[in-house]
Design a protein around this motif. Structure first.
Motif, mmCIF file in Angstrom:
data_model
loop_
_atom_site.group_PDB
_atom_site.id
_atom_site.type_symbol
_atom_site.label_atom_id
_atom_site.label_comp_id
_atom_site.label_asym_id
_atom_site.label_seq_id
_atom_site.Cartn_x
_atom_site.Cartn_y
_atom_site.Cartn_z
ATOM 1 N N LEU A 134 -4.917 7.953 0.460
ATOM 2 C CA LEU A 134 -5.987 6.771 1.161
ATOM 3 C C LEU A 134 -7.140 6.867 2.077
ATOM 4 N N THR A 175 -3.523 9.237 -4.188
ATOM 5 C CA THR A 175 -2.603 9.138 -3.590
ATOM 6 C C THR A 175 -3.238 8.861 -1.919
ATOM 7 N N GLY A 179 2.591 10.834 -3.753
ATOM 8 C CA GLY A 179 1.397 11.887 -3.110
ATOM 9 C C GLY A 179 1.894 13.002 -1.544
ATOM 10 N N GLY A 180 0.617 13.216 -1.909
ATOM 11 C CA GLY A 180 0.269 14.227 -0.625
ATOM 12 C C GLY A 180 1.083 15.820 -0.930
ATOM 13 N N ASP A 209 -7.793 12.787 -5.211
ATOM 14 C CA ASP A 209 -6.100 12.953 -5.152
ATOM 15 C C ASP A 209 -6.222 11.111 -4.792
ATOM 16 N N THR A 212 2.951 1.588 -3.184
ATOM 17 C CA THR A 212 1.342 2.567 -4.328
ATOM 18 C C THR A 212 1.521 3.722 -3.967
ATOM 19 N N ALA A 213 1.091 4.243 -2.799
ATOM 20 C CA ALA A 213 0.770 5.540 -2.720
ATOM 21 C C ALA A 213 1.930 6.345 -2.387
ATOM 22 N N CYS A 214 3.417 6.224 -3.174
ATOM 23 C CA CYS A 214 4.394 7.078 -2.648
ATOM 24 C C CYS A 214 4.302 8.215 -3.849
ATOM 25 N N LEU A 261 1.272 -1.312 -0.362
ATOM 26 C CA LEU A 261 0.314 0.260 -0.120
ATOM 27 C C LEU A 261 0.976 1.256 -0.277
ATOM 28 N N LEU A 318 -6.614 -1.835 -1.381
ATOM 29 C CA LEU A 318 -7.396 -1.338 -0.483
ATOM 30 C C LEU A 318 -8.147 -2.551 -0.537
ATOM 31 N N ARG A 368 -3.832 0.404 -6.908
ATOM 32 C CA ARG A 368 -4.481 0.942 -4.433
ATOM 33 C C ARG A 368 -5.509 0.432 -4.896
#
Lengths: 539, 308
Positions: B172, B170, A25-26, B168, A21-23, A18, B104, B100
């Motif tokens: 979560l 990304t 962003g933010g 967005d 794949t989440a990198c 998780l 999840l 993603r």
């Protein structure tokens, strides 16, 4: 403890996956004064001569300023980069630019910026959707032949005189040509566009009040106010974040949830609640769009002399007031001419020009249709694509209205076409056997644009093949008129022929709509239903 | 096992060619001209239309289009969208988003589904079992779009616990709601499946042996029972991964997730053949490979199964 180790390992694997794949962003940079607005993925790459739909148009409107710009309120074409556009014969124009305009990469906006951009936009090899907009410049057929390869690289009608001046020669007289130059296809382009096209498309550079900060294709675009912008319409906010929504219902719920500041298309489903949800933060105003039902004049059953009575009768059998209220919640206004109220009186809009022929009168309708020999085969079938825009609903309503007025059972039926592509194909191949929907959004606020392409002989969007010598003559004369008021009067004379012949039934004018959050103010739409982003204030 | 795997890999070739050909033909027989539709209600410029049709090979007979497409595909070229972008670029933007979401969803499905199932299985015949049965039947019987709008209305609009849509992908927290909705249906199945195997295995010989050895209950359930009961569940979840990646069109649409499902939906709307065939090709490959992995996994999990 083997089980526990396994479980731990599994949890670890999932969380790593998780996180991996989440990198990327933010870290949102929500600075003060940013407007968050809904957007749709533009159909084509964002470049002026290739964008012919509203989503890409939003970006161009922030990134570019052309020779002229339409006042969002009055629709008048005002000089922007142009100092003056002079002509003596309505065919040869001399364009002079103002001093001080630059692109955001520092390049100066010169006569060459315009001439190169237009030559690029017109050339067949550039494959730009808007190339027909350059078709009235002399030499267009050399760079954009009907078939085969181009014979020239540039149009002979465009000549750079010096850094601030260029001349344009048109194919024929067209007095209101300067007023068409507010359209985005006529924007200037910097050298960098031609040097590294790919890089430019990744991050477009223009001369408007905003610059592109970042662009994630298919998801979002962040635009920021350009501090060094010297034009008269500097941005009143810090920037605009455009977020892609595939469904305008979703965007609307995000507006209500406070995740969005501006939705520029309130979905039909929500119109009933919009007053309760947004109170006065809802805009519903005329746009340059008219919806009509066009008759296939190429089909003798509809086009032969005498049928104008039947066509007019059908027009009078449609209860426009009722339908716009019931189905569209007043986001459409019953049409009484073939233009749009967004043109304003000065631009050529004339309420009631259609006269009797557009007024609901079932008795008269019945009589006229009988006098004209009745409906061909006793039937009429309405055709439209039904994949968007509540077309199914209003077609049913129009047919109901006609059936009730004529009182002969269901003589009017609906022919729903599944996809727009299919409908468009039937329409452009002249395969229609009965009246069909035609929506028209004008490219510039000119009465010419509502009439010539649609009803003149050989007009580019004359899908009904309406041909009338008097109409053609009046349009030609109007285009040669140097005085605007006189030109408009001629166009309106031509329009009166439409009222007599009824090759297309005007149904209603379509409005643009928008809703916005409590955080922003000064929201308005221009006549193309695009929000005037630079005027929005963030409180 | 090596020979088995090799045979399965060879079998993939005709399946792959068949499915792509089928999709290719289906796109081809869609009515209308997608190029002309790019101009909306405006007239399309014939010279331009001809140039674009030529560029996309639409002026060729369909068999030639297919062969050209396959030849390009083996060189890693998926073709271009009508907007002039490489299909491979568009897909590499959309696939991570869907991946993603899938991960999840699978996580939620495993934790909640197996948890509920195990609980019901251990309490077979009691109130907890009936409660889980009713809950899962309810979830299975509600269509996913109803579930989607309902979950958004309750959890986001009314209670305000979760963001209603994804801006967005990304983030979560934003992805949680769609993942939850996506997972619901499979979660119910996983719970049913786990419950049944649990209840069955409780009566197995090895359970009695473990009990006779005097092992603590925690160890009996957590190791002996759980491991043996998970074999069918894991294979079910495996097939789900493929389903989630390809079948999230509705959920992605409701929650504005810019993933593969949304991409496919938009491409179908505009009859953009290159994108449709490209996405489906990748999906076919993914599902074929996942199925092979699951079948091989069977043998690993249960030594009694042998492939020759």
């Amino acid at each position: 403890m083997r089980g526990a180790t396994h479980a731990k390992w599994a949890v670890c694997a999932v969380s790593v996956a998780l996180a991996a794949t989440a990198c990327g962003g933010g870290g949102s940079d929500d600075g003060a004064g940013i407007v968050r607005s809904s957007w749709g993925d533009p159909q084509n790459p964002i470049e002026p001569a290739n964008t012919n739909e509203v989503q890409g148009g939003k970006v161009l409107d922030m990134l570019f300023r052309g020779l002229k710009r339409y006042d969002p309120k009055t629709g008048e074409a005002q000089d922007m980069v142009a100092e003056k556009i002079a002509t003596t014969d309505q065919q040869n124009f001399t364009v002079t630019l103002k001093d001080g305009w630059t692109f955001s990469n520092g390049e100066k906006v010169t006569a060459k910026s315009f001439v190169d951009a237009w030559n690029y936009g017109a050339h067949i090899d550039s494959k730009q959707n808007n190339s027909p907009f350059f078709a009235n410049i002399e030499g267009y057929e050399d760079v954009h032949p009907e078939s085969g390869n181009a014979k020239a690289k540039t149009m002979s009608g465009l000549v750079v005189k010096d850094a601030k001046t260029f001349t344009v020669k048109l194919n024929e007289k067209f007095s209101s040509w300067p007023e068409t130059l507010g359209y985005q296809a006529f924007s200037p382009l910097p050298e960098s566009f031609f040097k590294d096209h790919e890089a430019w498309l990744e991050k477009p550079v223009g001369n408007g009040p905003y610059t592109v900060d970042s662009y994630t294709k298919g998801a979002s675009m962040k635009l920021r106010a350009w501090d060094a912008y010297k034009g008269p319409d500097k941005a009143k906010n810090g920037g605009v974040d455009l977020v892609v929504y595939t469904d305008n219902n979703t965007a609307y719920t995000d507006l209500l949830a406070g995740n969005l500041d501006l939705v520029d298309d309130v979905p039909a489903k929500q119109l009933k609640n919009v007053k309760a949800d947004l109170a006065d933060r809802y805009i519903n105003q005329p746009a340059l769009i008219i919806q009509t039902v066009v008759f296939p004049m190429y089909d003798p059953r509809w086009g032969k002399p005498g049928m104008e009575k039947v066509r007019t009768g059908l027009s009078k059998a449609i209860n426009r007031d009722e339908i716009t209220k019931q189905i569209f919640e007043e986001t459409r206004t019953p049409a009484t001419d073939w233009t749009s109220p967004a043109l304003h009186e000065k631009g050529g809009y004339k309420a009631g020009l259609c006269g009797d022929a557009c007024e609901y009168d079932p008795e008269q309708a019945k009589k006229l249709i009988e006098e004209g020999g009745g409906l061909p085969g006793g039937k009429v079938q309405l055709t439209s694509n039904v994949d968007t825009g509540s077309h199914r609903e209003w077609m049913d309503a129009v047919c109901n209205s006609i059936n009730n007025a004529l009182g002969k059972g269901s003589v009017c039926t609906v022919n729903p076409v599944g996809t727009f592509a299919d409908f468009k194909n039937q329409q452009s191949n002249f395969k229609m056997t009965g009246p069909f929907r035609s929506g028209w959004q004008a490219d510039y606020p000119l009465i010419q644009n509502f009439l010539q392409p649609l009803y003149a002989t050989g007009g580019s969007s004359n899908y009904g093949k309406f041909e009338n010598k008097d109409f053609d003559r009046l349009v030609r004369e109007a285009n040669q008129e140097s005085d605007q008021a006189a030109a408009v009067a001629k166009f309106q004379d031509a329009e009166k022929i439409l009222a007599d012949q009824m090759p297309a039934i005007p149904l209603w004018y379509q409005n643009g709509s928008a809703g916005y959050s409590e955080l922003v103010s000064g929201v308005q739409l221009n006549q193309f239903s695009v929000p005037v982003y630079d005027q929005i204030k963030v409180d | 096992m090596g020979r088995y795997a090799a045979r399965r890999l060879l079998q993939m070739i005709p399946i792959f060619v068949g499915t792509t050909l089928l999709i290719f033909l289906m796109v081809h027989i869609l009515p209308g001209d997608p190029i002309r539709a790019m101009w909306g209600d405006k007239a399309a410029d014939p010279a331009q239309v001809a140039a674009l049709r030529h560029e996309f090979g639409l002026d060729q007979p369909v068999w030639k289009q297919y062969i050209d497409y396959m030849l390009n595909l083996f060189q890693g070229d998926f073709g271009k969208t009508f907007g002039g972008r490489q299909v491979i670029d568009v897909m590499t933007e959309a696939f991570p988003v869907t991946l993603r979401l899938t991960l999840l969803a699978i996580t939620i499905e495993i934790i909640v589904g197996i948890g509920l199932g195990a609980w019901a299985g251990l309490k077979a015949g009691k109130a907890a079992d009936s409660g889980v049965l009713i809950f899962t039947l309810l979830v299975i019987s509600i269509p996913v779009f109803v579930l989607g709008y309902l979950a958004r209305f309750v959890l986001a609009d009314e209670l305000g616990w979760l963001p209603p849509n994804v801006q967005d992908s990304t983030n979560l927290a934003e992805l949680f709601l769609p993942a939850f909705v996506l997972a619901m249906l499979s979660m119910a199945y996983v719970a049913r499946l786990t419950r049944t195997t649990f209840a069955e295995n409780l009566r197995a010989d090895y359970m009695r042996t473990a009990l006779a050895k005097g092992l603590p209950r925690r160890r009996i359930v957590g190791v002996h029972l759980l491991r043996n009961s998970l074999i069918p569940v894991i294979t079910f979840i495996g097939t789900d991964v493929g389903g989630f990646i390809g079948g999230a069109v509705i959920t992605e649409g409701i929650f504005n997730v810019q993933g593969i499902g949304n991409l496919l939906f938009r491409a179908i709307q505009t009859s953009e053949g290159s994108t449709i065939v490209g996405v489906v090709t990748v999906l076919v490959l993914v599902i074929l490979v996942i199925n092979l992995v699951i079948d091989l996994l069977y043998a690993v999990l249960d030594p009694r199964i042998r492939y020759a």
